[in-house]
Design a protein around this motif. Structure first.
Motif, PDB file in Angstrom:
ATOM      1  N   ALA A 331       0.918  -1.318   0.052  1.00 31.50           N
ATOM      2  CA  ALA A 331       0.039  -0.040  -0.137  1.00 31.50           C
ATOM      3  C   ALA A 331       0.794   1.414  -0.304  1.00 31.50           C
ATOM      4  CB  ALA A 331      -0.926   0.085   1.219  1.00 31.50           C
ATOM      5  N   THR A 332       2.045   1.031   0.677  1.00 27.98           N
ATOM      6  CA  THR A 332       2.864   2.322   0.647  1.00 27.98           C
ATOM      7  C   THR A 332       3.561   2.681  -0.655  1.00 27.98           C
ATOM      8  OG1 THR A 332       3.547   1.966   3.000  1.00 27.98           O
ATOM      9  CG2 THR A 332       4.918   3.472   1.539  1.00 27.98           C
ATOM     10  N   VAL A 333       4.072   1.466  -1.506  1.00 26.52           N
ATOM     11  CA  VAL A 333       4.274   1.697  -2.812  1.00 26.52           C
ATOM     12  C   VAL A 333       3.364   2.378  -3.760  1.00 26.52           C
ATOM     13  CG1 VAL A 333       5.317   0.379  -4.960  1.00 26.52           C
ATOM     14  CG2 VAL A 333       6.016  -0.083  -2.452  1.00 26.52           C
ATOM     15  N   ALA A 334       2.274   1.957  -3.542  1.00 26.29           N
ATOM     16  CA  ALA A 334       0.877   2.380  -4.305  1.00 26.29           C
ATOM     17  C   ALA A 334       0.707   4.027  -4.085  1.00 26.29           C
ATOM     18  CB  ALA A 334      -0.235   1.478  -4.117  1.00 26.29           C
ATOM     19  N   GLN A 335       0.792   4.322  -2.840  1.00 24.69           N
ATOM     20  CA  GLN A 335       0.518   5.359  -2.345  1.00 24.69           C
ATOM     21  C   GLN A 335       1.673   6.500  -2.608  1.00 24.69           C
ATOM     22  OE1 GLN A 335      -0.517   5.505   1.845  1.00 24.69           O
ATOM     23  NE2 GLN A 335       0.239   7.654   1.849  1.00 24.69           N
ATOM     24  N   ILE A 336       2.825   6.094  -2.704  1.00 28.07           N
ATOM     25  CA  ILE A 336       4.141   6.922  -3.106  1.00 28.07           C
ATOM     26  C   ILE A 336       3.836   7.046  -4.604  1.00 28.07           C
ATOM     27  CG2 ILE A 336       6.515   7.190  -3.150  1.00 28.07           C
ATOM     28  CD1 ILE A 336       6.800   5.617  -0.785  1.00 28.07           C
ATOM     29  N   PHE A 337       3.586   5.809  -5.479  1.00 27.08           N
ATOM     30  CA  PHE A 337       4.081   6.069  -6.940  1.00 27.08           C
ATOM     31  C   PHE A 337       2.711   5.852  -7.947  1.00 27.08           C
ATOM     32  CE2 PHE A 337       7.928   4.288  -4.852  1.00 27.08           C
ATOM     33  CZ  PHE A 337       8.803   5.034  -5.420  1.00 27.08           C
ATOM     34  N   GLY A 338       1.673   5.381  -7.173  1.00 28.49           N
ATOM     35  CA  GLY A 338       0.350   5.330  -7.984  1.00 28.49           C
ATOM     36  C   GLY A 338       0.455   4.067  -8.560  1.00 28.49           C
ATOM     37  N   VAL A 339      -0.595   3.819  -9.295  1.00 28.16           N
ATOM     38  CA  VAL A 339      -0.795   2.310  -9.588  1.00 28.16           C
ATOM     39  C   VAL A 339      -0.664   2.007 -10.957  1.00 28.16           C
ATOM     40  CG1 VAL A 339      -2.678   2.213  -7.814  1.00 28.16           C
ATOM     41  CG2 VAL A 339      -3.338   2.718 -10.209  1.00 28.16           C
ATOM     42  N   ALA A 340      -0.188   2.949 -11.978  1.00 26.19           N
ATOM     43  CA  ALA A 340       0.106   2.599 -13.225  1.00 26.19           C
ATOM     44  C   ALA A 340       1.018   1.300 -13.622  1.00 26.19           C
ATOM     45  CB  ALA A 340       0.535   3.766 -14.162  1.00 26.19           C
ATOM     46  N   HIS A 341       1.995   1.503 -12.877  1.00 23.90           N
ATOM     47  CA  HIS A 341       3.324   0.345 -12.855  1.00 23.90           C
ATOM     48  C   HIS A 341       3.371  -0.170 -11.504  1.00 23.90           C
ATOM     49  CE1 HIS A 341       4.388   1.848 -16.696  1.00 23.90           C
ATOM     50  NE2 HIS A 341       4.388   3.129 -16.333  1.00 23.90           N
ATOM     51  N   PHE A 342       2.197  -0.434 -10.804  1.00 21.04           N
ATOM     52  CA  PHE A 342       2.307  -0.954  -9.474  1.00 21.04           C
ATOM     53  C   PHE A 342       2.705  -2.436  -9.376  1.00 21.04           C
ATOM     54  CE2 PHE A 342      -0.311  -2.685  -5.947  1.00 21.04           C
ATOM     55  CZ  PHE A 342       0.725  -2.415  -5.062  1.00 21.04           C
ATOM     56  N   SER A 343       2.167  -3.277 -10.304  1.00 18.93           N
ATOM     57  CA  SER A 343       2.484  -4.452 -10.365  1.00 18.93           C
ATOM     58  C   SER A 343       3.916  -4.778 -10.714  1.00 18.93           C
ATOM     59  CB  SER A 343       1.451  -5.313 -11.348  1.00 18.93           C
ATOM     60  OG  SER A 343       0.393  -5.522 -11.015  1.00 18.93           O
ATOM     61  N   MET A 344       4.676  -3.901 -11.314  1.00 20.85           N
ATOM     62  CA  MET A 344       6.101  -3.988 -11.765  1.00 20.85           C
ATOM     63  C   MET A 344       6.639  -3.718 -10.518  1.00 20.85           C
ATOM     64  SD  MET A 344       8.823  -1.900 -12.988  1.00 20.85           S
ATOM     65  CE  MET A 344       7.906  -0.438 -13.541  1.00 20.85           C
ATOM     66  N   LEU A 345       6.659  -2.249  -9.989  1.00 22.34           N
ATOM     67  CA  LEU A 345       7.302  -2.103  -8.873  1.00 22.34           C
ATOM     68  C   LEU A 345       6.969  -2.860  -7.600  1.00 22.34           C
ATOM     69  CD1 LEU A 345       6.497   1.877  -9.160  1.00 22.34           C
ATOM     70  CD2 LEU A 345       8.559   0.597  -9.816  1.00 22.34           C
ATOM     71  N   GLY A 346       5.975  -3.455  -7.456  1.00 23.78           N
ATOM     72  CA  GLY A 346       5.646  -4.426  -6.092  1.00 23.78           C
ATOM     73  C   GLY A 346       6.575  -5.760  -6.471  1.00 23.78           C
ATOM     74  N   GLY A 347       6.665  -6.170  -7.856  1.00 25.62           N
ATOM     75  CA  GLY A 347       7.526  -7.048  -8.227  1.00 25.62           C
ATOM     76  C   GLY A 347       9.120  -6.690  -7.823  1.00 25.62           C
ATOM     77  N   PHE A 348       9.302  -5.633  -7.938  1.00 19.53           N
ATOM     78  CA  PHE A 348      10.871  -5.267  -7.621  1.00 19.53           C
ATOM     79  C   PHE A 348      11.065  -5.350  -5.967  1.00 19.53           C
ATOM     80  CE2 PHE A 348      11.620  -4.070 -11.919  1.00 19.53           C
ATOM     81  CZ  PHE A 348      13.031  -4.156 -11.812  1.00 19.53           C
ATOM     82  N   VAL A 349      10.012  -4.867  -5.357  1.00 19.89           N
ATOM     83  CA  VAL A 349      10.204  -5.183  -3.918  1.00 19.89           C
ATOM     84  C   VAL A 349      10.117  -6.480  -3.433  1.00 19.89           C
ATOM     85  CG1 VAL A 349       8.711  -4.435  -1.813  1.00 19.89           C
ATOM     86  CG2 VAL A 349       9.023  -2.784  -3.597  1.00 19.89           C
ATOM     87  N   PHE A 350       9.305  -7.298  -4.314  1.00 18.83           N
ATOM     88  CA  PHE A 350       9.186  -8.599  -3.720  1.00 18.83           C
ATOM     89  C   PHE A 350      10.369  -9.312  -4.130  1.00 18.83           C
ATOM     90  CE2 PHE A 350       7.603 -12.781  -4.126  1.00 18.83           C
ATOM     91  CZ  PHE A 350       6.960 -13.233  -2.856  1.00 18.83           C
ATOM     92  N   PHE A 351      11.077  -9.101  -5.302  1.00 21.20           N
ATOM     93  CA  PHE A 351      12.364  -9.605  -5.471  1.00 21.20           C
ATOM     94  C   PHE A 351      13.253  -9.504  -4.379  1.00 21.20           C
ATOM     95  CE2 PHE A 351      16.828  -9.123  -7.743  1.00 21.20           C
ATOM     96  CZ  PHE A 351      16.785 -10.547  -7.876  1.00 21.20           C
ATOM     97  N   SER A 352      13.466  -8.533  -3.780  1.00 22.03           N
ATOM     98  CA  SER A 352      14.248  -8.310  -2.489  1.00 22.03           C
ATOM     99  C   SER A 352      13.832  -9.212  -1.363  1.00 22.03           C
ATOM    100  CB  SER A 352      14.075  -6.690  -1.854  1.00 22.03           C
ATOM    101  OG  SER A 352      14.854  -6.562  -0.850  1.00 22.03           O
TER     102      SER A 352
END
Length: 411
Positions: A331-352
């Motif tokens: 939810a913090t990632v979506a709140q900061i960056f929006g949802v247009a590329h959320f799955s991709m950015l969430g994927g990078f966080v999850f990679f960590s």
């Protein structure tokens, strides 16, 4: 912050949550029980625990790597197609896990193939749909519901998997699960988003590379990734190695099954609460509390005498903290960056997260084979919990500023 959903009617919240929760229940529920196969497989195949642990470590790393591309594909083509491909890969991977007779084949099927399947059937893809379809004022709560479904899957599926192993043998149990995971195919149809017509994504303000470059330079994104590394290390080490740790110390296999089920049961409460609190309390405070509480819980567990009751209490406490990091982090990632590329950015966080998972499960096997004990890895998990609590406190949750003021937001 995005025109992604403009012009496309939203799916109902009930439809998103029912289909998404059912998919996560299946995918995560099966995955959480893999520790039950450690001893049956290693004993039947004559392998070391390190061999099994390496395959599960590869699985977590594969999940993280493919999660990035699954997120990109879901942002580009919609979640439905990614979920269907992931379901087929999951079934093939479970069949390979049952039938392979070499450590290399086991690493490729149990590791690479199932990891890729999990990337396409779990949180990054489902949360992308939630981010696009659920209004921001309910988003953290909805993510908590989806995460709680994954926890319920653990509570539901782990005892079932234990029963399948004892009733049908470990190989037949895996083949039964391979058929069960294909239920994701019809559920994916319920997440077909009208905005992705003909495989075309709606227009976006940024390209993939612009969004990724922006996030990677943003300090709070880096801190979230570092904290998620710790989450992966702790939960996968415990989930995979605790059944063997308990058996090594004279407790029955049923204790391990009940312990994992309790983690899943109490995590339903913990993840839902974390998601709901994320609408009212700063999410960085929720994350710091979770990581610190994990460290304290592990330290107390190691200090008290090991009995079935101490295991059940520890499992219940850890269950409250288990996947409760997922809603506030995403939810913090979506709140900061929006949802247009959320799955991709969430994927990078999850990679960590998955790099941490790789290290936790692999070090557990390696250090056990070298020392005959899991003690060192338990102590590492405690230290990492304190570290993660501290680094989440400075996270900034406000939306990033783009355009002329963008440079000033990079902190």
């Amino acid at each position: 912050m995005s025109t992604l959903s403009q012009g496309a009617p939203r799916l109902t919240a009930a439809q998103v949550l029912i289909c998404g929760a059912a998919i996560v229940t299946l995918s995560m529920g099966i995955r959480h029980g893999f520790g039950l196969w450690l001893q049956p497989i290693t004993q039947a195949q004559g392998w070391t625990r390190e061999s099994f642990s390496l395959a599960i470590a590869v699985q977590n790393l594969s999940w993280g790597v493919f999660g990035i591309f699954a997120g990109m594909a879901a942002d580009r083509f919609g979640a439905m197609r990614v979920l269907m491909i992931g379901a087929v890969l999951y079934a093939l991977g479970l069949v390979g896990m049952a039938l392979t007779t070499t450590t290399l084949g086991f690493a490729l099927t149990t590791g690479v193939l199932i990891g890729a399947a999990q990337a396409g059937t779990t949180y990054a893809v489902i949360y992308g749909v939630i981010g696009r379809q659920i209004p921001p004022e309910k988003r953290s709560w909805a993510m908590g519901v989806a995460a709680a479904a994954g926890s319920f899957g653990q509570f539901l599926m782990v005892p079932v998997e234990g029963w399948l192993i004892s009733g049908f043998g470990w190989q037949a149990a895996l083949l039964i699960l391979a058929g069960s995971v294909l239920l994701i195919l019809p559920l994916a149809l319920g997440l077909r988003e009208s905005g992705f017509v003909g495989g075309m994504a709606p227009p976006r303000e940024q390209t993939i590379w612009q969004a990724l470059s922006e996030a990677m330079r943003y300090r709070s994104f880096q801190l979230l990734m570092a904290g998620y590394f710790v989450c992966g290390f702790q939960v996968v080490f415990i989930g995979v190695h605790m059944p063997s740790y308990l058996k090594d110390n004279g407790l029955s296999p049923e204790v391990a099954s009940y312990a994992l089920a309790l983690i899943g049961l109490f995590n339903v409460i913990g993840t839902y609460a974390a998601g709901a609190l994320g609408q009212r309390v700063p999410k960085r405070h929720i994350l710091a509390f979770i990581y610190l509480a994990r460290a304290v819980a592990i330290a107390i567990f190691l200090a008290v005498p090991l009995t079935p009751m101490s295991v059940y209490v520890f499992s219940s406490v850890m269950g409250l903290l288990w996947l409760s990091t997922i809603p506030p982090t995403n939810a913090t990632v979506a709140q900061i960056f929006g949802v247009a590329h959320f799955s991709m950015l969430g994927g990078f966080v999850f990679f960590s997260h998955q790099i941490g998972s790789f290290m936790g499960v692999w070090l557990g096997g390696v250090l056990y084979d070298r020392t005959g004990s899991y003690d060192i890895v338990w102590y590492i998990a405690i230290a990492l919990g304190v570290f993660a609590a501290l680094i989440n406190l400075p996270v900034r949750e406000t939306p990033i500023e783009r355009g002329p003021q963008r440079a000033g937001a990079m902190a």
